[in-house]
Enzyme design. Structure first.
Site, mmCIF file in Angstrom:
data_model
loop_
_atom_site.group_PDB
_atom_site.id
_atom_site.type_symbol
_atom_site.label_atom_id
_atom_site.label_comp_id
_atom_site.label_asym_id
_atom_site.label_seq_id
_atom_site.Cartn_x
_atom_site.Cartn_y
_atom_site.Cartn_z
ATOM 1 N N GLY A 66 0.784 -1.235 0.000
ATOM 2 C CA GLY A 66 0.000 0.000 0.000
ATOM 3 C C GLY A 66 0.813 1.282 0.000
ATOM 4 O O GLY A 66 0.361 2.294 0.537
ATOM 5 N N LYS A 74 -6.801 -8.363 -7.767
ATOM 6 C CA LYS A 74 -8.012 -9.074 -8.193
ATOM 7 C C LYS A 74 -8.799 -8.192 -9.156
ATOM 8 O O LYS A 74 -8.574 -6.986 -9.215
ATOM 9 C CB LYS A 74 -8.890 -9.372 -6.973
ATOM 10 C CG LYS A 74 -8.219 -10.217 -5.927
ATOM 11 C CD LYS A 74 -8.272 -11.661 -6.305
ATOM 12 C CE LYS A 74 -7.592 -12.522 -5.258
ATOM 13 N NZ LYS A 74 -7.470 -13.911 -5.680
ATOM 14 N N ASN A 118 -7.091 3.043 -11.768
ATOM 15 C CA ASN A 118 -6.048 2.068 -11.432
ATOM 16 C C ASN A 118 -4.694 2.692 -11.744
ATOM 17 O O ASN A 118 -4.590 3.556 -12.622
ATOM 18 C CB ASN A 118 -6.227 0.797 -12.271
ATOM 19 C CG ASN A 118 -5.169 -0.259 -11.939
ATOM 20 O OD1 ASN A 118 -4.837 -0.486 -10.773
ATOM 21 N ND2 ASN A 118 -4.618 -0.897 -12.966
ATOM 22 N N HIS A 168 -0.837 1.616 -12.928
ATOM 23 C CA HIS A 168 -0.080 0.514 -13.515
ATOM 24 C C HIS A 168 1.362 0.986 -13.700
ATOM 25 O O HIS A 168 1.583 2.124 -14.121
ATOM 26 C CB HIS A 168 -0.711 0.122 -14.866
ATOM 27 C CG HIS A 168 -0.044 -1.049 -15.497
ATOM 28 N ND1 HIS A 168 -0.289 -2.333 -15.075
ATOM 29 C CD2 HIS A 168 0.857 -1.133 -16.501
ATOM 30 C CE1 HIS A 168 0.448 -3.168 -15.796
ATOM 31 N NE2 HIS A 168 1.148 -2.466 -16.675
#
Ligand code: GRF
Length: 194
Positions: A14, A91, A107, A109
């Site tokens: 995290g 997930k 998200n 990446h």
């Protein structure tokens, strides 16, 4: 300017989540992380817990599909979540959540999408592929989430140059440092759009 109520989904340490929380605490973004969901017990839950942010472990292996979905929706609604950020979440989000929060899920990446993305492309595998392909640049991408891995519209990317003798490990470190800036910047962009 919009101030989002953020839920973060994590599967690991995290560090990106921590960076977003710290940007919010410093007032660099006006949005606040109100909820953190992990798919298993991970160290990344410790920091939000210390700060009194609600955390939850929601694991598909331990519950029926309907229950799995219900628990998440209830948590998201309880905190009036209007932005979901995936921060090292390994997930796939349930399709019902992807649809309900369409255009409101981001998200991060660790490569320049659309290259080096897709199923199985996470962690060191990404950096290894970039180095092996002899790329001149890599760098993080923040993008919207749709039903497919690493597929949605790109919101922000920052390039870093690979140097002579770059290894997947040195590249990961370099990209992660930039990740810690870009996620908050992307959220700021969204705040300003509203
Ligand atoms: C980051 O490299 C991120 O780009 C990817 O997973 C990693 C998570 O790292 N999606 P952390 O858990 O935020 O430290």
């Amino acid at each position: 300017m919009k101030s989002f109520s953020i839920a973060a989904y994590i599967s690991g340490s995290g560090s990106n989540l921590r960076a977003v929380i710290n940007s919010s605490l410093r007032g660099n973004i006006s949005s606040k992380v109100r909820l953190v969901i992990a798919n298993k017990v991970v160290s990344g839950l410790d920091y939000p817990k210390e700060l009194g942010i609600e955390t939850a472990v929601v694991s598909r292996e331990e519950m029926q599909r309907t229950e799995f979905l219900k628990v998440q929706i209830e948590l998201l609604e309880k905190h009036n979540i209007d932005l979901i950020i995936l921060a090292g979440f390994l997930k796939k989000l349930p399709l019902e959540i992807v649809e309900k929060y369409s255009g409101r899920i981001l998200n991060i990446h660790p490569a320049l999408l659309p290259k080096f993305g897709g199923k199985g492309m996470h962690g060191m595998a990404v950096h290894k592929a970039v180095v092996e392909a002899g790329e001149e640049f890599s760098g993080p991408t923040v993008h919207f989430v749709d039903g497919k891995y690493d597929n949605g519209e790109i919101l922000l990317q920052i390039k870093v140059r690979l140097i002579e003798g770059e290894t997947p490990e040195t590249l990961q470190k370099k990209v992660l440092e930039v990740e810690h800036k870009i996620y908050a910047e992307a959220i700021k962009l969204l705040e300003e759009r509203e």
